[in-house]
Design an enzyme around this catalytic site. Sequence first.
Site, PDB file in Angstrom:
ATOM      1  N   HIS A  73       0.839  -1.209   0.000  1.00  0.00           N
ATOM      2  CA  HIS A  73       0.000   0.000   0.000  1.00  0.00           C
ATOM      3  C   HIS A  73       0.872   1.256   0.000  1.00  0.00           C
ATOM      4  CE1 HIS A  73      -4.152  -1.646   1.431  1.00  0.00           C
ATOM      5  NE2 HIS A  73      -3.579  -2.430   0.531  1.00  0.00           N
ATOM      6  N   TYR A 202      -9.070   5.300   7.886  1.00  0.00           N
ATOM      7  CA  TYR A 202      -9.177   5.590   9.317  1.00  0.00           C
ATOM      8  C   TYR A 202     -10.179   6.743   9.441  1.00  0.00           C
ATOM      9  CZ  TYR A 202      -4.844   2.952  10.213  1.00  0.00           C
ATOM     10  OH  TYR A 202      -3.888   1.978  10.322  1.00  0.00           O
ATOM     11  N   LYS A 298       0.909  -0.437  15.213  1.00  0.00           N
ATOM     12  CA  LYS A 298       2.328  -0.472  15.577  1.00  0.00           C
ATOM     13  C   LYS A 298       2.724  -1.689  16.420  1.00  0.00           C
ATOM     14  CE  LYS A 298       3.644   2.940  13.325  1.00  0.00           C
ATOM     15  NZ  LYS A 298       3.880   2.349  12.029  1.00  0.00           N
TER      16      LYS A 298
HETATM   17  C1  PHB Z   1      -6.171  -4.593  10.845  1.00  0.00           C
HETATM   18  O1  PHB Z   1      -6.122  -4.836   9.642  1.00  0.00           O
HETATM   19  O2  PHB Z   1      -6.621  -5.411  11.663  1.00  0.00           O
HETATM   20  C2  PHB Z   1      -5.673  -3.272  11.307  1.00  0.00           C
HETATM   21  C3  PHB Z   1      -5.137  -2.393  10.386  1.00  0.00           C
HETATM   22  C4  PHB Z   1      -4.677  -1.173  10.807  1.00  0.00           C
HETATM   23  C5  PHB Z   1      -4.756  -0.806  12.127  1.00  0.00           C
HETATM   24  C6  PHB Z   1      -5.273  -1.694  13.060  1.00  0.00           C
HETATM   25  C7  PHB Z   1      -5.737  -2.931  12.649  1.00  0.00           C
HETATM   26  O3  PHB Z   1      -4.325   0.406  12.518  1.00  0.00           O
END
Ligand code: PHB
Length: 391
Positions: A73, A202, A298
């Site tokens: 990504h 997000y 993280k």
């Molecule tokens: C996930 O794919 O479970 C995932 C991805 C990014 C994050 C937290 C969890 O910040």
Amino acid sequence: MRRCQVAIIGAGPSGLLLGALLHKAGIDAIILERQSRDYVLARIRAGVLEQGTVGLLQQAGVGARLQREGLVHEGFALTYNGQSLRIDIADLTDGKTVTVYGQTEVTRDLMTHRDTIGATAIYEAKEVSLEGFDGGSPRVFYSKDGLRHEIACDFIAGCDGFHGVSRASVPDEALSIFERVYPFGWLGVLADVPPCSHELIYAGHERGFALCSMRSLTRSRYYIQCSLDDRVENWSDQAFWDELRRRLDPEAAEAIVTGPSIEKSIAPLRSFVAEPLRFGRMFLVGDAAHIVPPTGAKGLNLAASDVHYLSEALIEFYGERSSAGIDDYSRRALARIWKAERFSWSLTGLLHQFDLMTPFERRMQEAEFVYLQGSRNARASLAENYVGLPF
Ligand code: PHB
Ligand code: APR
């Protein structure tokens, strides 16, 4: 009694990756794990790997499937009350990227690798106890199939997660604990449906945070912020999809493909650091030493950088008979840990709804988002942390 150079407690990603790197350097380690293999592989955790983590897995000889199946990504989206902002991480970090590949798959690859190289991992090792790490001859005891066993070693690596025995074996007065428990959790759903976007989203929203992630082009992972006393049983699949859509920007909401959940769970959020990370001949590694909230993914990446520092230190100890690396492990690892703690704490603060938020604090979240929209420097700082600070 058995003997080995390093006894590793815990077969999560930290313990298994450390075991692989030590094996490659000719250092003999035994891994002791409380649970069964299947239990360890049933845990669903985050899925975003920094470039440094990918490099370390490759160095350990477990990068082949990740290379084939991982999704590279170059950016992600941040949305705030329905407005979307793309963070072009590749452009903002001179070409760095992240790889979407589930932690469960990383663990599976590491387990398979350990079988292939014929290195020892003892599953369902009960009542593990650690002794003598303050002096020159550490011992690890465990029970298996009704018998008590003993391992003598040079070092113990405590890779046994937040609830493990390693940190608990250190006297309270020798540890400093720094902690923040957040007043909400994440309700996560895994479903065999195509992701709503080719990149992660997000989403900060007045109804609470939401995250759109994925495991592959046909399997999605979604989360919504929920209250701590919420229960999975309170959320039908339909209620989950409806609430998720409400928190996303219109384009993403429209693109959500729904389907039956194959996993649904609630996780609490916590920031936690224990200091120091070395107690004589025992080291704390990964979740045994620190927890970050999942915002920014993280946790696993931080475990990988601890493993990098500790494996280098042990290789230097056995190769050059120098203890400089092990003497410096705690300082080096903690310097990076605190930076990742800061990042995941601040991203959590930016995107979540807190019960007692004042109108001023709401405006601060909004101002931060507007600042990111208008400033390449602000976005570059976010991207630099997201792709992972150098080891
Ligand atoms: C996930 O794919 O479970 C995932 C991805 C990014 C994050 C937290 C969890 O910040
Ligand atoms: N004896 C032996 N093994 C133990 C003991 C014990 N007393 N206590 C815990 N364990 C095992 C757990 O069963 C688990 O398999 O230690 C392992 C620790 O693994 P994780 O909790 O996964 O921790 P770690 O390997 O440090 O992985 C880092 O990254 O994304 C984050 O939190 C996430 O697990 C993740 C972490």
